[in-house]
Design a protein around this motif. Structure first.
Motif, PDB file in Angstrom:
ATOM      1  N   MET A  47      41.613  23.612  16.484  1.00 44.01           N
ATOM      2  CA  MET A  47      42.624  24.370  16.992  1.00 44.01           C
ATOM      3  C   MET A  47      43.797  24.118  18.163  1.00 44.01           C
ATOM      4  O   MET A  47      44.958  23.829  17.711  1.00 44.01           O
ATOM      5  CB  MET A  47      42.747  26.266  17.173  1.00 44.01           C
ATOM      6  N   VAL A  48      42.501  23.501  19.117  1.00 44.89           N
ATOM      7  CA  VAL A  48      43.196  22.289  19.851  1.00 44.89           C
ATOM      8  C   VAL A  48      43.992  21.298  19.465  1.00 44.89           C
ATOM      9  O   VAL A  48      44.480  20.207  19.604  1.00 44.89           O
ATOM     10  CB  VAL A  48      42.207  22.352  21.155  1.00 44.89           C
ATOM     11  N   THR A  53      48.092  25.396  22.191  1.00 46.70           N
ATOM     12  CA  THR A  53      47.811  25.055  23.560  1.00 46.70           C
ATOM     13  C   THR A  53      46.188  25.840  23.773  1.00 46.70           C
ATOM     14  O   THR A  53      46.392  26.694  23.126  1.00 46.70           O
ATOM     15  CB  THR A  53      49.065  25.688  24.377  1.00 46.70           C
ATOM     16  N   PRO A  54      46.069  25.693  24.425  1.00 51.67           N
ATOM     17  CA  PRO A  54      44.494  26.589  24.958  1.00 51.67           C
ATOM     18  C   PRO A  54      45.160  28.615  24.917  1.00 51.67           C
ATOM     19  O   PRO A  54      44.112  29.278  24.573  1.00 51.67           O
ATOM     20  CB  PRO A  54      44.145  26.331  26.401  1.00 51.67           C
ATOM     21  N   LEU A  55      46.106  28.316  25.629  1.00 49.14           N
ATOM     22  CA  LEU A  55      46.803  30.073  25.710  1.00 49.14           C
ATOM     23  C   LEU A  55      46.788  30.570  24.021  1.00 49.14           C
ATOM     24  O   LEU A  55      45.965  31.628  23.677  1.00 49.14           O
ATOM     25  CB  LEU A  55      47.257  29.588  26.258  1.00 49.14           C
ATOM     26  N   CYS A  58      43.096  30.485  22.218  1.00 49.45           N
ATOM     27  CA  CYS A  58      42.504  32.213  22.932  1.00 49.45           C
ATOM     28  C   CYS A  58      43.086  33.153  22.135  1.00 49.45           C
ATOM     29  O   CYS A  58      42.291  33.876  21.422  1.00 49.45           O
ATOM     30  CB  CYS A  58      42.697  31.565  24.403  1.00 49.45           C
ATOM     31  N   GLY A  59      44.658  33.627  21.937  1.00 51.09           N
ATOM     32  CA  GLY A  59      45.080  34.463  21.587  1.00 51.09           C
ATOM     33  C   GLY A  59      44.841  34.600  19.862  1.00 51.09           C
ATOM     34  O   GLY A  59      44.813  35.355  19.529  1.00 51.09           O
ATOM     35  N   MET A  60      44.617  33.421  19.138  1.00 49.24           N
ATOM     36  CA  MET A  60      44.480  33.322  18.047  1.00 49.24           C
ATOM     37  C   MET A  60      43.109  33.873  17.460  1.00 49.24           C
ATOM     38  O   MET A  60      43.184  34.692  16.646  1.00 49.24           O
ATOM     39  CB  MET A  60      44.941  31.765  16.963  1.00 49.24           C
ATOM     40  N   GLY A 162      31.387  30.638  20.743  1.00 49.15           N
ATOM     41  CA  GLY A 162      31.879  29.597  20.394  1.00 49.15           C
ATOM     42  C   GLY A 162      32.965  28.969  20.063  1.00 49.15           C
ATOM     43  O   GLY A 162      33.364  27.582  20.510  1.00 49.15           O
ATOM     44  N   SER A 163      33.375  30.055  19.792  1.00 52.99           N
ATOM     45  CA  SER A 163      35.345  29.531  20.406  1.00 52.99           C
ATOM     46  C   SER A 163      35.913  29.163  20.670  1.00 52.99           C
ATOM     47  O   SER A 163      36.526  28.078  21.034  1.00 52.99           O
ATOM     48  CB  SER A 163      36.169  30.721  18.815  1.00 52.99           C
ATOM     49  N   LEU A 164      35.670  29.919  21.989  1.00 53.91           N
ATOM     50  CA  LEU A 164      36.659  29.474  23.348  1.00 53.91           C
ATOM     51  C   LEU A 164      35.967  28.323  23.220  1.00 53.91           C
ATOM     52  O   LEU A 164      36.692  28.253  24.345  1.00 53.91           O
ATOM     53  CB  LEU A 164      36.207  30.864  24.161  1.00 53.91           C
TER      54      LEU A 164
END
Length: 249
Positions: A47-48, A53-55, A58-60, A162-164
């Protein structure tokens, strides 16, 4: 006095927490947690690396919680595809959850819709499959909900951790590590065990062939076409198999 409502009585029994079944669910799902966390790590990095963006990432991961749909959407986002194409692709990729919901719903029709919505959100492919193996029929059994919790809550937690982690360490990982290929391997590790019968295998082969032939379609629509073709092929194969079984029976 009026006789107690048997449906409400049954619901109360099913909703009572059963520590033994909760622990059984936890033990059943435990071997898959490392793989789920590893897959979440790869998706978080993807994703990144795609440019979120990290935000946003994270929302996704917190709102969508669907690795295959997230990975399918990322190249479309990168290609600046129309929003309807992104949503349509994610919905088609996740159509299997309509079937999963239909199989799971009879077990928990007594729960309030808010609880059903919450458990539907945190349920995943593997956890639903393991639950249905343990409880193949919708016969009321005390502790079903506890068993489901033992499966889905650790699964959801492992994915998010894991994702975060992948999101926040992704920017520090060099692009030459080739993590895009690692994401493909993660998908294969999840997909191969699910190819459990001829219908599933036919769907995979047809989807793979269509994805190659339609690779040049604009906005990555070849992916959408491949998913639809694979689903139709699997359904047709399943219908033929059932017809043959009925004929021989």
């Amino acid at each position: 006095m009026n006789a107690p409502d048997p449906v409400q009585h049954t619901s109360a029994i099913i909703e009572r927490h059963d520590p033994a079944l909760w622990q059984e669910g936890l033990r059943t799902g435990l071997p898959s947690l490392f793989g789920i966390a590893a897959w979440g790590l790869v998706v978080g990095i993807a994703m990144v690396k795609t440019g979120l963006t990290p935000l946003q990432a994270c929302g996704m991961t917190l709102l969508v919680f669907a690795g295959s749909a997230q990975l399918a959407s990322l190249p479309l986002i990168l290609a600046h595809a129309p929003i309807w194409v992104i949503f349509a692709t994610a919905m088609v990729v996740n159509l299997r959850f309509v079937i999963f919901s239909a199989l799971l719903a009879p077990h928990f029709t007594h729960l309030p819709w808010r609880q059903r919505l919450m458990y539907g959100y945190i349920s995943g492919d593997m956890t639903i499959a393991m639950f249905l193996q343990r409880f193949p029929t919708a016969v009321p059994v005390p502790g079903k909900l506890s068993y489901l919790r033992g499966l889905v809550l650790p699964n959801w937690t492992a994915w998010q951790v894991g994702s975060l982690t992948g999101i926040f360490v992704g920017s520090a990982i060099p692009a030459e590590w080739g993590l895009g290929f690692a994401g493909t391997l993660a998908i294969l590790c999840i997909t191969v065990p699910l190819v459990a019968n001829s219908a599933a295998l036919c769907g995979v082969l047809v989807a793979g062939a269509v994805s190659v032939l339609a690779y040049g379609f604009p906005y990555k629509l070849g992916l959408l076409a491949a998913v639809l073709a694979g689903m139709l092929a699997a359904m047709a194969t399943e219908a033929v198999i059932e017809k043959r079984k009925a004929g021989h029976g």
